[in-house]
Motif scaffolding. Sequence first.
Motif, short mmCIF file in Angstrom:
data_model
loop_
_atom_site.label_atom_id
_atom_site.label_comp_id
_atom_site.label_asym_id
_atom_site.label_seq_id
_atom_site.Cartn_x
_atom_site.Cartn_y
_atom_site.Cartn_z
N ARG A 26 -0.24 27.85 74.03
CA ARG A 26 0.79 27.38 74.95
C ARG A 26 0.18 26.27 75.81
O ARG A 26 -1.03 26.21 76.00
CB ARG A 26 1.28 28.52 75.83
N GLN A 30 3.24 25.74 80.57
CA GLN A 30 3.87 27.00 80.18
C GLN A 30 3.10 28.19 80.72
O GLN A 30 3.68 29.18 81.17
CB GLN A 30 3.96 27.08 78.65
N LEU A 31 1.76 28.11 80.68
CA LEU A 31 0.94 29.20 81.22
C LEU A 31 1.13 29.32 82.74
O LEU A 31 1.15 30.43 83.28
CB LEU A 31 -0.53 28.97 80.89
N ASP A 33 3.82 28.66 84.41
CA ASP A 33 5.09 29.36 84.64
C ASP A 33 4.98 30.84 84.30
O ASP A 33 5.50 31.70 85.01
CB ASP A 33 6.20 28.73 83.79
N GLN A 34 4.28 31.15 83.23
CA GLN A 34 4.16 32.54 82.79
C GLN A 34 3.38 33.38 83.80
O GLN A 34 3.78 34.49 84.14
CB GLN A 34 3.45 32.60 81.43
N PHE A 35 2.25 32.85 84.28
CA PHE A 35 1.38 33.63 85.17
C PHE A 35 1.64 33.34 86.65
O PHE A 35 0.97 33.93 87.51
CB PHE A 35 -0.09 33.35 84.83
N ASP A 36 2.57 32.45 86.97
CA ASP A 36 2.91 32.08 88.35
C ASP A 36 1.66 31.60 89.11
O ASP A 36 1.36 32.06 90.21
CB ASP A 36 3.56 33.26 89.07
#
Length: 103
Positions: A26, A30-31, A33-36
């Motif tokens: 990714r 994207q990471l 957003d995924q892990f905030d």
Amino acid sequence: MSRRPRRNHSAAFKAKVALAAIKGERTIAQLADQFDVHANQITAWKGQLEAGAAEVFGAGGGTADRRPAVDVKALHAKIGELTLENDFLEGALTKAGLLSAKR
């Protein structure tokens, strides 16, 4: 708009995010957003992981608990205890006349 309180991430979380960034499946955005977590922080953790990876395979590698061979706090406590004892004994011997005031 209020600010978010400062967060302290665990080492396991940092390693998980950095490994995901190294895998490259990714994008950093994207990471993030995924892990905030901010993208710059992910890049920094990735760099730290890459820089420290050689230590894992070095001498004594993988040991997470690297304590000094000597417990410094215990030694400082013992020094304080012995100093008090010496001061007490010096005062007692001086009062008894067994120790001269001049050294």
